[in-house]
Design an enzyme around this catalytic site. Structure first.
Site, PDB file in Angstrom:
ATOM      1  CE  LYS A 190      11.895   9.945   6.775  1.00  0.00           C
ATOM      2  NZ  LYS A 190      10.564   9.440   7.188  1.00  0.00           N
ATOM      3  CB  SER A 212      12.028  15.253   1.050  1.00  0.00           C
ATOM      4  OG  SER A 212      12.107  14.208   0.094  1.00  0.00           O
TER       5      SER A 212
END
Length: 409
Positions: A61, A311
């Site tokens: 992110k 992720s």
């Protein structure tokens, strides 16, 4: 969880992703690409893990947040930024803002895990706890943006965010030029869209496969309908990809660059997290383990070499404990049993003796004597056992049956 943006959709091009990569130089790490011998054996081809769980702030992110905030005009930077998130996006926005000298306010749900709240504060954000669910938190963040002029930083529905996430794709092509399939978890779709843009522009032969949790899978129905369609998300341990409505911007890109979207069960997610921890020595959150869950669910359907994108790795220790137990049960390494015994001295010792012979490790024993269903001379015993796999579980049950015990559960 539902997010929308009022900004008109704009495509993201390879040049945008390359520009984002230059912008992120010295900010985001080029995370490691680790081979997985175990997964390679299952798939029948080389499998590599792209370790974004080792990225700064613990997830990808940071990439999109930094590119988005970097693109703000001076007057927008002066007004500060605001975001709503239960975890990864919050930390990405907080660190990106601090690095760029921009004030940030992050709204998080009241029940957000304490480690994530603490980390977001340590990265420099003004954290405000509001709402029981993320939709309420989002509303508070947008209200703050209207009242103060702060710029709302969307977690996935913005071209700059997608361009930033797409740098993961450029790194994969550099680290594994022979890749044939990239598997990536999907919530709102920003990461999959960004990777797809970068990869398809340079290697259109590479297949991009998105993965969603079965109980929070908005993309299959949306793609079939040709537009973003909201779904009611059921409970899932993969809260990082629990998004009930695809973003307008990533949806249009995903339609073009993602070849397939698969869904995975909760059992597969917990088994994948356990595998990452035990075999790869990597702490991965359930959403981050979703590509591995897809590989475990149907290993023969992927053309290799395969790159699975891990992720994120931000997981509350208490959640990790529960998920690991769930994963052990799904893998046949944790067995719960309920039996009835005669309530007399030595009965429990005899039962444990049977379990000792079959080498089952007793983790916990519970006694119930007050259930009205029990006879006057009966006691119910609940056992929690650590076992060695499905075959061992069957052996334990068989040994108990041969010893005259009836397993109730």
């Amino acid at each position: 969880m539902s997010f929308r943006t009022t900004r008109p959709a704009r495509h993201v091009m390879l040049d945008d992703v390359r520009g984002a990569q230059k912008m992120l130089s010295g900010v985001a790490r080029m995370t490691a690409l680790e081979g997985s011998r175990h997964l390679s054996g299952l798939v029948g081809a080389p499998v590599h893990l792209k370790c974004e769980n080792l990225q700064r702030t613990g997830s990808f992110k940071l990439r999109g947040a930094y590119v988005r905030i970097s693109g703000l005009r001076p007057e927008e930077r002066a007004a500060g930024v605001v975001a709503a998130s239960a975890g990864n996006h919050a930390q990405g926005v907080a660190l990106a803002s601090s690095l760029l000298g921009v004030a940030s306010t992050v709204f998080m749900p009241i029940g957000a895990p304490l480690p994530k709240v603490a980390a977001t504060r340590e990265y420099g954000a003004d954290v405000r706890l509001h709402g029981q669910v993320v939709d309420e938190t989002l509303e508070a963040a947008q209200s703050h943006a209207r009242d103060t002029g702060a710029v709302f930083i969307h977690p996935f529905d913005h071209p700059d965010v997608i361009a930033g996430q797409g740098t993961v794709g450029l790194e994969i092509l550099e680290q594994c030029p022979e890749v044939r399939t990239i598997v990536v978890g999907m919530g709102g779709g920003g990461l999959a869209a960004g990777i797809g843009v970068a990869v398809k522009a340079l290697r259109p032969d590479v297949k991009v496969v998105g993965v969603q949790a079965q109980t929070a899978a908005a993309y299959p129905g949306s793609l079939a309908a040709g537009r973003p369609v909201a779904v009611d998300c059921g409970p899932t341990m993969a809260d990082g990809i629990m998004v009930g409505l695809p973003g307008d911007v990533p949806f249009e890109i995903v339609r073009e660059v993602v070849d397939e979207v698969r869904t995975v069960s909760e059992d597969a997610l917990s088994s994948a997290l356990l595998l990452c921890l035990e075999r790869a020595k990597l702490v991965v959150e359930p959403a981050g383990a979703s590509p591995v869950a897809a590989l475990l669910s149907d290993p023969g359907s992927f053309e290799g070499p395969v790159v699975a994108v891990l992720s994120g790795g931000n997981i509350d220790p208490l959640v990790l404990q529960r998920v690991l137990r769930h994963g052990m049960a799904a893998a046949g390494r944790y067995l719960s049993l309920r039996l009835r015994l005669a309530d007399r001295p030595g009965a429990l010792a005899n039962l444990l003796g049977v379990l000792t012979v079959v080498d089952a490790n007793v983790l916990d024993v519970g006694h119930v004597r007050t259930d009205p269903r029990l006879g006057l001379t009966e006691v119910e015993v609940e056992l929690q056992l650590e076992t060695k796999g499905p075959e061992h579980c069957a052996e334990v049950r068989r040994a108990l049956g041969e010893a005259g015990y009836t397993v109730l559960d």
